[in-house]
Design a protein around this motif. Structure first.
Motif, PDB file in Angstrom:
ATOM      1  N   ARG A 102       0.812  -1.200   0.000  1.00 13.45           N
ATOM      2  CA  ARG A 102       0.000   0.000   0.000  1.00 13.45           C
ATOM      3  C   ARG A 102       0.860   1.270   0.000  1.00 13.45           C
ATOM      4  NH1 ARG A 102      -2.138   3.344   3.794  1.00 13.45           N
ATOM      5  NH2 ARG A 102      -1.458   2.464   5.758  1.00 13.45           N
ATOM      6  N   SER A 103       1.872   1.340   0.848  1.00 16.75           N
ATOM      7  CA  SER A 103       2.639   2.591   0.916  1.00 16.75           C
ATOM      8  C   SER A 103       3.568   2.735  -0.275  1.00 16.75           C
ATOM      9  CB  SER A 103       3.446   2.736   2.209  1.00 16.75           C
ATOM     10  OG  SER A 103       3.290   1.677   3.044  1.00 16.75           O
ATOM     11  N   ALA A 104       4.068   1.620  -0.844  1.00 16.96           N
ATOM     12  CA  ALA A 104       4.937   1.741  -2.016  1.00 16.96           C
ATOM     13  C   ALA A 104       4.134   2.270  -3.195  1.00 16.96           C
ATOM     14  CB  ALA A 104       5.558   0.396  -2.361  1.00 16.96           C
ATOM     15  N   LEU A 105       2.945   1.722  -3.418  1.00 18.21           N
ATOM     16  CA  LEU A 105       2.103   2.179  -4.521  1.00 18.21           C
ATOM     17  C   LEU A 105       1.773   3.659  -4.360  1.00 18.21           C
ATOM     18  CD1 LEU A 105      -0.425  -0.789  -4.842  1.00 18.21           C
ATOM     19  CD2 LEU A 105       1.084   0.018  -6.651  1.00 18.21           C
ATOM     20  N   LEU A 170       5.345   8.294   3.299  1.00 18.61           N
ATOM     21  CA  LEU A 170       6.191   9.469   3.061  1.00 18.61           C
ATOM     22  C   LEU A 170       7.635   9.070   2.777  1.00 18.61           C
ATOM     23  CD1 LEU A 170       4.784  12.007   5.683  1.00 18.61           C
ATOM     24  CD2 LEU A 170       4.192  11.737   3.275  1.00 18.61           C
ATOM     25  N   LEU A 171       8.111   7.998   3.432  1.00 16.61           N
ATOM     26  CA  LEU A 171       9.471   7.528   3.156  1.00 16.61           C
ATOM     27  C   LEU A 171       9.593   7.096   1.694  1.00 16.61           C
ATOM     28  CD1 LEU A 171      10.369   5.416   6.319  1.00 16.61           C
ATOM     29  CD2 LEU A 171      11.525   7.459   5.515  1.00 16.61           C
ATOM     30  N   TYR A 172       8.608   6.316   1.213  1.00 13.54           N
ATOM     31  CA  TYR A 172       8.624   5.896  -0.190  1.00 13.54           C
ATOM     32  C   TYR A 172       8.554   7.113  -1.108  1.00 13.54           C
ATOM     33  CZ  TYR A 172       8.320   0.794   0.146  1.00 13.54           C
ATOM     34  OH  TYR A 172       8.601  -0.523   0.346  1.00 13.54           O
ATOM     35  N   VAL A 213      10.825   0.039   5.959  1.00 10.51           N
ATOM     36  CA  VAL A 213       9.391  -0.082   6.241  1.00 10.51           C
ATOM     37  C   VAL A 213       9.086  -1.455   6.839  1.00 10.51           C
ATOM     38  CG1 VAL A 213       7.106  -0.165   5.167  1.00 10.51           C
ATOM     39  CG2 VAL A 213       8.707   1.630   4.524  1.00 10.51           C
ATOM     40  N   VAL A 214       9.726  -2.492   6.314  1.00  9.26           N
ATOM     41  CA  VAL A 214       9.505  -3.839   6.857  1.00  9.26           C
ATOM     42  C   VAL A 214       9.910  -3.870   8.327  1.00  9.26           C
ATOM     43  CG1 VAL A 214      10.308  -6.230   6.792  1.00  9.26           C
ATOM     44  CG2 VAL A 214       9.655  -5.089   4.676  1.00  9.26           C
ATOM     45  N   ILE A 215      11.066  -3.303   8.654  1.00  5.48           N
ATOM     46  CA  ILE A 215      11.544  -3.330  10.036  1.00  5.48           C
ATOM     47  C   ILE A 215      10.604  -2.569  10.962  1.00  5.48           C
ATOM     48  CG2 ILE A 215      13.337  -2.383  11.548  1.00  5.48           C
ATOM     49  CD1 ILE A 215      15.381  -3.257   9.487  1.00  5.48           C
ATOM     50  N   ALA A 286      17.002   6.520  12.621  1.00  4.51           N
ATOM     51  CA  ALA A 286      17.654   7.813  12.446  1.00  4.51           C
ATOM     52  C   ALA A 286      17.208   8.433  11.126  1.00  4.51           C
ATOM     53  CB  ALA A 286      19.170   7.644  12.482  1.00  4.51           C
ATOM     54  N   GLY A 287      17.115   7.620  10.070  1.00  2.00           N
ATOM     55  CA  GLY A 287      16.727   8.118   8.758  1.00  2.00           C
ATOM     56  C   GLY A 287      15.299   8.630   8.750  1.00  2.00           C
ATOM     57  N   ALA A 288      14.410   7.874   9.411  1.00  2.00           N
ATOM     58  CA  ALA A 288      13.010   8.264   9.440  1.00  2.00           C
ATOM     59  C   ALA A 288      12.849   9.613  10.137  1.00  2.00           C
ATOM     60  CB  ALA A 288      12.167   7.197  10.141  1.00  2.00           C
TER      61      ALA A 288
END
Lengths: 291, 322
Positions: A102-105, A170-172, A213-215, A286-288
């Protein structure tokens, strides 16, 4: 890592130079604080191998007289942690898949294209970013009840993964925005359609985000408590590990060693994944935040 | 063929290249696949986030004794009852006290640790970082249960405190009405400190090494450097980290429910436990009443988020001017 070896070298050099008193104090304080952080885990493992009277009868002694492995067998089969484990696994895997797809799409089109309604969508995301779970639990339960999904795995998975999770989207979006547009142009010249481009070119390129996202979703779904608790109030066979643990307290309140063993069983998967993927975990978080 | 690519640029540019503004309808027809990509999110988000947000407000005006029944509209009666409900205000203030003590403790302690772990001289940095992060990945509900054992009057915490002379007789801080909320705060900070530490370390990485060297050359001591060089650069991060941790402090149901269950005698009942108890644990569920409490809780969270967003804007403006 070069950074790590470099600090290792300077530290060794400093040892020979004799550390300053300030440094010794720092290290001692860190060790004391670190001890406070590790002790509950050590105590838990030790308690899971003792007999129940032994847990509170031997003072601060961590070593059991004789390891009682039977505690684990009792928690696993008799109390039903085998079932809880499978439930948690199914719910976690389902939620992670749902959130990634869902978030990748959505992130792909949000990051790379303009379309009517985009501003509205982002506005809604921002307004609902910090909605607390205590706020949404009653309508979500009512909705799941209406859909006749209460007391099913699917109901829990949808409850956890269908809404929220804006950070993942938002990350994607942020990652896809930075990819060069020539990628699509070339693929399109080869005759690829929107879906082929996304699944064959874009999604594979975004694997670092997918890993993050998986983690993050794995941690969330494995550890979540309120929603599975409410959804399984009338269906004990559907309990997750977190919910099963509290039932343990209610039903077998004095079986402390069984409780400790059950806690170890529940925590081992997350801790194992964390130890293996440690660097990725820390970088993800940290990245998020930097985003 | 290349129109979709071109559309990534500003709409006005795309429009002029197309030789005129395209109608909304033709845009929608051409972008059908975009909406197909968004469909799962729009459906799921609409049903599981936007609908609950709005439905709560409707539910708050109902007398609604269970999911199987239909609610009856009672106007603002639920809100009137809430305002006169001592248990609601007890939970409300417990949530605020939790926030006021736990957030500064977590943010401040994490900052101190991050400063120590960010120094070149500190040994075993990676090891300590991992150690402090370990509780973050664990299940909150299980941490709560485990700490009921650790904090037991004959458990290790009590034994260690008696042995070191800090308390006279064995005590269970989670089962004492005067200390249960603070026991929850302590366990919460223990569990979540590691993630705030990672935030701070990420923030400190954004400060270039040159700045540190310049301060050294100017002869600044560690404290002076922190006070006048590091801290001003960290202010924007302080605001965002405090915001994240504040919202986290409103989501403590798992830990508090399993550690104290809100007790003894409601001394550690936070708003979420109040909502859960009213909606799901009462013999006659009061879903409308619980929704009214949830709505007020949502407004409270939003007020804190907005206040901090304003703070962030202020901080950005300040550093921009400096």
């Amino acid at each position: 890592m070069t950074a790590a070896t470099r600090t290792g070298v300077t530290w060794r050099a400093r040892l020979f130079r004799r550390p300053s008193p300030g440094q010794v104090v720092t290290v001692v304080l860190l060790l004391v604080l670190g001890g406070l952080w590790i002790y509950p885990f050590a105590w838990l493992v030790s308690a899971s191998l003792k007999s129940s009277p032994e847990i509170f009868g031997r003072g601060l002694d961590l070593l059991p007289e004789q390891p009682v492995w039977e505690n684990y067998a009792r928690a696993w089969t008799e109390v039903g942690f085998a079932t809880y484990f499978v439930n948690t696994l199914v719910i976690t895997v389902g939620t992670v898949l749902l959130v990634v797809v869902r978030s990748a799409l959505a992130g792909y089109v949000l990051g790379r294209y303009d379309f009517a309604g985009k501003k509205l969508l982002i506005g809604v995301f921002l307004v609902t970013f910090f909605l607390p779970e205590g706020y949404t639990i009653i309508p979500i339960t009512q909705l799941t009840d209406q859909l006749s999904l209460l007391n099913t795995h699917a109901g829990v998975i949808l409850g956890l993964g269908a809404g929220g999770q804006i950070a993942s989207t938002l990350l994607y979006a942020g990652y896809f925005r930075r990819l060069p547009k020539e990628l699509e142009e070339t693929a399109r010249l080869d005759g690829a359609g929107h879906f082929t481009i996304f699944f064959r070119v874009m999604l594979p390129l975004a694997w670092p985000i997918t890993a993050t996202v998986v983690i993050l979703t794995f941690l969330y779904a494995w550890n979540v408590y309120l929603l599975p608790l409410v959804f399984t109030l009338s269906e004990p066979g559907l309990r997750t590990l977190a919910v099963g643990m509290t039932v343990f307290v209610g039903e077998r309140g004095t079986d402390w060693s069984g409780m400790a063993a059950a806690a170890v069983i529940s925590l081992i998967p997350v801790i194992a994944v964390f130890v293996v993927l440690q660097r990725k975990f820390v970088d993800s978080i940290a990245g998020a935040v930097k985003q | 063929m290349t129109t979709t690519i071109r559309r990534r640029e500003r709409p006005s540019v795309a429009a002029s290249r197309d030789g005129g503004r395209r109608g909304l309808l033709s845009r929608l027809r051409q972008d059908w696949w975009i909406y197909l990509f968004l469909l799962p999110t729009v459906l799921g988000y609409g049903a599981y986030t936007v609908y609950p947000l709005l439905a709560s407000w409707w539910f708050a005006f109902l007398d609604w004794p269970g999911f199987a029944t239909a609610g009856t509209f009672v106007g603002v009666e639920n809100f009137e009852r809430l305002i006169g409900d001592d248990l609601f205000w007890n939970a409300f203030w417990n949530s605020i006290v939790f926030l006021v003590f736990a957030v500064p403790l977590r943010v401040g302690l994490a900052l101190v640790l991050a400063l120590v772990l960010n120094r070149k001289k500190t040994p075993f940095k990676g090891f300590f970082r991992t150690l402090f992060f370990l509780p973050v990945v664990t299940t909150g509900a299980i941490v709560g249960v485990v700490f009921t054992l650790l904090l037991d009057a004959s458990g290790p915490v009590s034994l260690a405190l008696v042995w070191s002379g800090l308390i006279d007789s064995p005590a269970n801080f989670a089962a004492n009405a005067g200390t249960s909320l603070y026991a929850g705060i302590a366990v919460w900070v223990w569990k979540w400190l590691g993630i705030t530490l990672i935030y701070w370390l990420a923030a400190l990485q954004t400060i270039p090494q040159v700045v540190h060297e310049a301060a050294m050359i100017d002869g600044a001591g560690a404290w002076a450097e922190f006070r006048h060089v590091t801290m001003p650069l960290l202010v924007p991060f302080l605001v965002i980290i405090t915001l994240i941790d504040t919202v986290a402090a409103f989501n403590v149901f798992d830990l508090m429910q399993t550690l104290t269950g809100g007790g003894p005698s409601f001394s550690s009942e936070v708003i979420e436990i109040f909502i859960f108890r009213t909606a799901f644990q009462a013999t006659v569920p009061q879903l409308g009443y619980a929704s009214a409490a949830a709505v007020l809780f949502g407004l409270l969270t939003m007020a804190f988020a907005i206040a901090q967003a304003l703070g962030m804007r202020w901080a950005r403006g300040r550093t921009g001017a400096a």
